[in-house]
Design a protein around this motif. Structure first.
Motif, PDB file in Angstrom:
ATOM      1  N   ASN A  79       0.919  -1.324   0.045  1.00 29.86           N
ATOM      2  CA  ASN A  79      -0.225  -0.043   0.048  1.00 29.86           C
ATOM      3  C   ASN A  79       0.808   1.241   0.067  1.00 29.86           C
ATOM      4  OD1 ASN A  79      -2.773  -1.093   0.399  1.00 29.86           O
ATOM      5  ND2 ASN A  79      -1.786  -2.127   1.831  1.00 29.86           N
ATOM      6  N   HIS A  80       2.211   1.188  -0.135  1.00 30.66           N
ATOM      7  CA  HIS A  80       3.165   2.146  -0.042  1.00 30.66           C
ATOM      8  C   HIS A  80       2.902   3.114   1.011  1.00 30.66           C
ATOM      9  CE1 HIS A  80       3.528   0.889  -4.449  1.00 30.66           C
ATOM     10  NE2 HIS A  80       2.456   1.188  -4.707  1.00 30.66           N
ATOM     11  N   LEU A  81       2.717   2.629   2.203  1.00 33.88           N
ATOM     12  CA  LEU A  81       2.700   3.448   3.505  1.00 33.88           C
ATOM     13  C   LEU A  81       4.142   3.691   3.967  1.00 33.88           C
ATOM     14  CD1 LEU A  81       0.060   1.017   5.377  1.00 33.88           C
ATOM     15  CD2 LEU A  81      -0.377   3.489   4.009  1.00 33.88           C
ATOM     16  N   ASP A  82       4.250   5.061   4.401  1.00 32.29           N
ATOM     17  CA  ASP A  82       5.543   5.426   4.718  1.00 32.29           C
ATOM     18  C   ASP A  82       5.698   4.883   6.383  1.00 32.29           C
ATOM     19  OD1 ASP A  82       6.495   6.492   2.513  1.00 32.29           O
ATOM     20  OD2 ASP A  82       5.581   8.258   2.804  1.00 32.29           O
ATOM     21  N   GLY A  83       4.467   5.148   7.112  1.00 33.08           N
ATOM     22  CA  GLY A  83       4.431   4.887   8.618  1.00 33.08           C
ATOM     23  C   GLY A  83       3.761   3.801   8.842  1.00 33.08           C
ATOM     24  N   TYR A  84       3.339   3.775  10.111  1.00 27.85           N
ATOM     25  CA  TYR A  84       2.336   2.645  10.516  1.00 27.85           C
ATOM     26  C   TYR A  84       1.027   3.149  10.800  1.00 27.85           C
ATOM     27  CZ  TYR A  84       6.763   0.135  10.693  1.00 27.85           C
ATOM     28  OH  TYR A  84       7.982  -0.591  10.606  1.00 27.85           O
ATOM     29  N   SER A  85       0.516   4.371  10.531  1.00 22.96           N
ATOM     30  CA  SER A  85      -0.734   4.862  11.043  1.00 22.96           C
ATOM     31  C   SER A  85      -1.801   4.685   9.725  1.00 22.96           C
ATOM     32  CB  SER A  85      -0.692   6.293  11.324  1.00 22.96           C
ATOM     33  OG  SER A  85      -0.201   7.012  10.325  1.00 22.96           O
ATOM     34  N   ILE A  86      -2.867   4.219  10.078  1.00 19.21           N
ATOM     35  CA  ILE A  86      -4.039   4.097   8.830  1.00 19.21           C
ATOM     36  C   ILE A  86      -5.187   4.876   9.318  1.00 19.21           C
ATOM     37  CG2 ILE A  86      -3.034   1.859   7.887  1.00 19.21           C
ATOM     38  CD1 ILE A  86      -5.158   0.343   9.676  1.00 19.21           C
ATOM     39  N   ASP A  87      -5.892   5.303   8.379  1.00 18.34           N
ATOM     40  CA  ASP A  87      -7.264   6.019   8.736  1.00 18.34           C
ATOM     41  C   ASP A  87      -8.571   5.154   8.570  1.00 18.34           C
ATOM     42  OD1 ASP A  87      -5.809   8.221   9.460  1.00 18.34           O
ATOM     43  OD2 ASP A  87      -5.444   8.414   7.103  1.00 18.34           O
ATOM     44  N   ALA A  88      -9.461   5.346   9.196  1.00 19.13           N
ATOM     45  CA  ALA A  88     -10.770   4.737   9.143  1.00 19.13           C
ATOM     46  C   ALA A  88     -11.299   5.010   7.809  1.00 19.13           C
ATOM     47  CB  ALA A  88     -11.792   5.288  10.183  1.00 19.13           C
TER      48      ALA A  88
END
Length: 98
Positions: A79-88
């Motif tokens: 998902n090409h996420l830079d960090g570990y936070s995700i949003d609802a």
């Protein structure tokens, strides 16, 4: 008929050696990484992040043989996420389990 043995020049030996090395490398490449087989056809599994969901919670639910931490990293990569936070409401592509 003349039955003398074939003698290769230095350049000929280099060419033959290079060819054999290339063939061996190709065969080694085909045999290496059996876990890297093509993914099965069809859409990749996804999940919609719900309020209160964490990356680790989603990974725990969908972890295959590789375990939670490896699944977290695979989800981040997919998902090409830079960090570990995700949003609802966010749609996450999940790794295929084998």
């Amino acid at each position: 008929m003349d039955h003398r043995p074939i003698r290769l020049t230095r350049r000929g030996r280099v060419v033959v050696f290079s060819f054999l090395l290339t063939v061996a490398g190709g065969l080694a490449g085909l045999a290496a990484a059996p876990g890297q087989a093509a993914d099965p056809p069809g859409a990749a599994p996804t999940v919609i992040v719900q309020p209160g969901d964490t990356l680790w919670g989603i990974a725990t639910e969908h972890a295959g043989r590789q375990g939670r931490d490896a699944t977290v990293e695979e989800i981040r990569r997919l998902n090409h996420l830079d960090g570990y936070s995700i949003d609802a409401g966010q749609r996450l592509v999940l790794p295929r389990t084998r």
